[in-house]
Enzyme design. Structure first.
Site, PDB file in Angstrom:
ATOM      1  N   LYS A  30       0.840  -1.211   0.000  1.00 11.77           N
ATOM      2  CA  LYS A  30       0.000   0.000   0.000  1.00 11.77           C
ATOM      3  C   LYS A  30       0.869   1.254   0.000  1.00 11.77           C
ATOM      4  O   LYS A  30       0.629   2.188  -0.762  1.00 11.77           O
ATOM      5  CB  LYS A  30      -0.906  -0.047   1.239  1.00 11.77           C
ATOM      6  CG  LYS A  30      -1.929   1.060   1.306  1.00 11.77           C
ATOM      7  CD  LYS A  30      -3.100   0.650   2.181  1.00 11.77           C
ATOM      8  CE  LYS A  30      -2.824   0.745   3.660  1.00 11.77           C
ATOM      9  NZ  LYS A  30      -2.737   2.136   4.132  1.00 11.77           N
ATOM     10  N   SER A  31       1.874   1.284   0.854  1.00 10.94           N
ATOM     11  CA  SER A  31       2.735   2.481   0.927  1.00 10.94           C
ATOM     12  C   SER A  31       3.390   2.763  -0.419  1.00 10.94           C
ATOM     13  O   SER A  31       3.452   3.908  -0.874  1.00 10.94           O
ATOM     14  CB  SER A  31       3.834   2.267   1.968  1.00 10.94           C
ATOM     15  OG  SER A  31       3.281   2.260   3.247  1.00 10.94           O
ATOM     16  N   GLY A 107      -5.026   8.163   5.487  1.00 12.19           N
ATOM     17  CA  GLY A 107      -4.104   9.156   6.038  1.00 12.19           C
ATOM     18  C   GLY A 107      -2.891   9.329   5.152  1.00 12.19           C
ATOM     19  O   GLY A 107      -2.344  10.435   5.022  1.00 12.19           O
ATOM     20  N   ASP A 349       2.145  -0.599  11.873  1.00 13.43           N
ATOM     21  CA  ASP A 349       0.890  -1.134  11.335  1.00 13.43           C
ATOM     22  C   ASP A 349       0.646  -2.588  11.754  1.00 13.43           C
ATOM     23  O   ASP A 349      -0.459  -3.104  11.583  1.00 13.43           O
ATOM     24  CB  ASP A 349       0.891  -1.043   9.805  1.00 13.43           C
ATOM     25  CG  ASP A 349       0.845   0.406   9.328  1.00 13.43           C
ATOM     26  OD1 ASP A 349       0.346   1.271  10.081  1.00 13.43           O
ATOM     27  OD2 ASP A 349       1.308   0.675   8.204  1.00 13.43           O
ATOM     28  N   LYS A 376      -4.343   6.338  14.503  1.00 13.73           N
ATOM     29  CA  LYS A 376      -4.509   5.613  13.240  1.00 13.73           C
ATOM     30  C   LYS A 376      -5.985   5.635  12.815  1.00 13.73           C
ATOM     31  O   LYS A 376      -6.747   6.463  13.307  1.00 13.73           O
ATOM     32  CB  LYS A 376      -3.970   4.186  13.397  1.00 13.73           C
ATOM     33  CG  LYS A 376      -2.461   4.161  13.649  1.00 13.73           C
ATOM     34  CD  LYS A 376      -1.702   4.741  12.478  1.00 13.73           C
ATOM     35  CE  LYS A 376      -0.218   4.846  12.742  1.00 13.73           C
ATOM     36  NZ  LYS A 376       0.487   5.583  11.692  1.00 13.73           N
ATOM     37  N   ARG A 422      -7.383  -2.924   9.912  1.00 12.66           N
ATOM     38  CA  ARG A 422      -6.405  -3.801  10.573  1.00 12.66           C
ATOM     39  C   ARG A 422      -6.996  -4.470  11.816  1.00 12.66           C
ATOM     40  O   ARG A 422      -6.603  -5.584  12.171  1.00 12.66           O
ATOM     41  CB  ARG A 422      -5.122  -3.039  10.890  1.00 12.66           C
ATOM     42  CG  ARG A 422      -4.437  -2.538   9.629  1.00 12.66           C
ATOM     43  CD  ARG A 422      -2.964  -2.261   9.781  1.00 12.66           C
ATOM     44  NE  ARG A 422      -2.506  -1.411   8.692  1.00 12.66           N
ATOM     45  CZ  ARG A 422      -2.147  -1.852   7.475  1.00 12.66           C
ATOM     46  NH1 ARG A 422      -2.152  -3.129   7.200  1.00 12.66           N
ATOM     47  NH2 ARG A 422      -1.773  -0.999   6.537  1.00 12.66           N
TER      48      ARG A 422
HETATM   49  C1  S3P Z   1       2.719   5.008   6.112  1.00 11.15           C
HETATM   50  C2  S3P Z   1       3.274   5.441   7.285  1.00 11.15           C
HETATM   51  C3  S3P Z   1       2.735   5.091   8.609  1.00 11.15           C
HETATM   52  C4  S3P Z   1       1.765   3.924   8.519  1.00 11.15           C
HETATM   53  C5  S3P Z   1       0.794   4.051   7.393  1.00 11.15           C
HETATM   54  C6  S3P Z   1       1.541   4.131   6.065  1.00 11.15           C
HETATM   55  C7  S3P Z   1       3.327   5.438   4.843  1.00 11.15           C
HETATM   56  O1  S3P Z   1       2.046   6.204   9.128  1.00 11.15           O
HETATM   57  O2  S3P Z   1       1.054   3.788   9.737  1.00 11.15           O
HETATM   58  O3  S3P Z   1      -0.085   2.966   7.345  1.00 11.15           O
HETATM   59  O4  S3P Z   1       2.995   4.870   3.794  1.00 11.15           O
HETATM   60  O5  S3P Z   1       4.160   6.355   4.879  1.00 11.15           O
HETATM   61  P1  S3P Z   1       2.788   7.327  10.012  1.00 11.15           P
HETATM   62  O6  S3P Z   1       3.773   7.990   9.142  1.00 11.15           O
HETATM   63  O7  S3P Z   1       1.697   8.268  10.441  1.00 11.15           O
HETATM   64  O8  S3P Z   1       3.403   6.584  11.161  1.00 11.15           O
END
Ligand code: S3P
Length: 462
Positions: A30-31, A107, A349, A376, A422
């Site tokens: 996903k990231s 987010g 996560d 989250k 999750r």
């Molecule tokens: C992510 C960073 C994390 C993670 C999110 C994906 C990303 O969030 O929890 O699911 O893709 O950069 P944070 O940067 O708020 O910790």
């Protein structure tokens, strides 16, 4: 007592499995999928994003970049992953969106796109669902304002919707993040691409570095250095503004955060053998695998091909510059461990599913400094504690620390997910070992990151 699901909610029931065998299909990371779409929009030309996760979060980012003027075409899809072809006029050719940019539940879309928009000279509004509207944005407003963009948000600039008025000629900054966050770091680096001079982001723990790797594969030099003169875990990431990104074709590796659900399922189920193919095992994403191994999980890792090694010695086997491995897991005798705050940041996560593993481990597991989990998709500390307790686990929360005593026999019950994908997947995996039947309310939230999750789960017990 956990309240029963409300009538009419799309809940699911999961029954105990006699055995678990097979190779669950995994969504594309996903990231990395979000980043691939954003970087493709910033680069002039055409690029393929192969095997992107087809969850709702990534679709939200695809919608945002399309609203800015990139052409995003779905070339093929299989219900779990999608190949996108993106053609873009490049950052200077993107235009003001006509409507609100809907980030839905994501987010990552909201924060990464803010960084991109800070350097684009027009007005945008980013919004999303009720969960997204409760997530903090001051952490991105502060650095992006320092760089010269104008940002405003609800409740004294703390909550979405978020207005971004970007501009040409941002100022480069040297910024230290208050909490380790790859989203904040990436937003600043994306803005830094459009800034005059050198942008540096310092963080206490090296958070996921996909943005940095993907920028490098598009011709941008991103340096990693010690973040402070005294060392410790501090890391600094630096890039020079003004360079143009190359359009590239790339394949997204399988998501290690999705893989973690099956690694735990295999380790805690008494008759399990599962294999996960071509999973991304980037050193900044693999903490959950290492924590499970420390708990005694029988995980075998086979690195996949490739002949270049990064600074950690990991091999790269694909074109996004990410190390990949096949992982297999078998039924295991787990023991409790102590997880320190820097490890929480690295496995942010995966903490919910690791909590489930801890309920089956002999002795005490303590997870320290998990406060970020409250920010989250839901308050994951409250949600995981309530759900696991409803199933009979012993979970104590003291401030930002979670303590779980095990092993406990789980008994099926109704669990509440607060619409958090999750939590839904964690309670569904619990249902595979709990006696009777476990009900997961709002189970359709799994579509946010793993559209075929329940199909895979049912296939494994066959
Ligand atoms: C992510 C960073 C994390 C993670 C999110 C994906 C990303 O969030 O929890 O699911 O893709 O950069 P944070 O940067 O708020 O910790």
């Amino acid at each position: 007592m956990t309240p029963p699901p409300l009538p009419g909610e799309p809940s699911r029931s999961v029954h105990q499995a006699a055995r678990l065998r097979g190779e669950p299909r995994l969504p594309g990371d996903k990231s990395i999928s979000h980043r691939a779409l954003i970087l493709a929009a910033l680069a002039e030309g055409e690029g393929l994003v192969g095997g992107a996760g087809d969850g709702l979060d990534v679709k939200a980012t695809a919608g945002v970049v399309a609203a800015l003027g990139a052409t995003v075409e779905r070339v093929s899809e299989d219900g779990l992953n999608v190949d996108y072809r993106v053609s873009s006029p490049g950052a200077d050719g993107l235009h003001e969106p006509e409507g609100v940019l809907d980030c839905r539940n994501s987010g990552t879309s909201l924060r990464l796109c803010s960084g991109m928009l800070a350097g684009l000279p027009f007005f945008s509004v980013l919004d999303g669902d009720a969960s997204l509207r409760s997530r903090p944005v001051a952490r991105i407003i502060e650095p992006l304002r320092c760089m010269g963009a104008a940002l405003y948000a609800r409740r004294s600039d703390t909550l979405p919707p978020l207005v971004v008025i970007g501009r040409h000629g941002l100022r480069a900054i040297d910024f230290t993040t208050r909490v380790p966050s790859a989203q904040v770091k990436s937003a600043i680096l994306l803005a830094g691409l459009r800034a005059e001079g050198r942008t540096t982001v310092r963080e206490a723990v090296a958070t996921r570095d996909h943005t940095e790797r993907m920028l490098r594969s598009r011709g941008i030099e991103v340096r990693r250095e010690p973040g402070t003169s005294s060392g410790g875990g501090w890391v600094a990431w630096t890039l020079e503004g003004g360079a143009r990104l190359r359009a590239v074709d790339e394949r997204v590796p399988a998501d290690p955060s999705a893989a973690a659900f099956w690694l735990v399922a295999g380790a805690i189920h008494p008759d399990a053998e599962l294999t996960l193919r071509a999973v991304g095992v980037n050193p900044t994403r693999r903490a959950a695998i290492d924590l499970l191994a420390r708990m005694g999980a029988r995980i075998e890792e086979t690195a996949i091909g490739g002949d270049s090694a990064d600074e950690t010695g990991a091999v790269h086997a694909d074109d996004v510059g990410e190390p990949l491995a096949d992982l297999s897991v078998r039924s295991s005798e787990l023991r409790g461990i102590e997880v320190v705050p820097s490890e929480v940041a690295e496995a942010i996560d995966e903490i919910p599913i690791l909590c489930l593993a801890a309920t089956q481990a002999r002795g005490r597991t303590t997870i320290r400094g998990a406060g970020e989990l409250r920010n989250k998709e839901s308050d994951r500390i409250a949600g995981i504690a309530d759900g696991l307790r409803a199933l009979g686990a012993s979970v104590a929360v003291d401030g930002d620390d979670i303590t779980i005593e095990g092993p406990t026999k789980l008994v099926g019950a109704s669990t509440r997910t607060y619409d958090d994908h999750r939590l839904a997947m964690t309670f569904a995996v619990a249902g595979l070992i709990a006696s009777d039947s476990t009900t997961i309310d709002r189970a359709d939230s799994t579509a946010v990151s793993y559209p075929s999750f329940f199909t895979e789960l049912e296939r494994l017990r066959a």
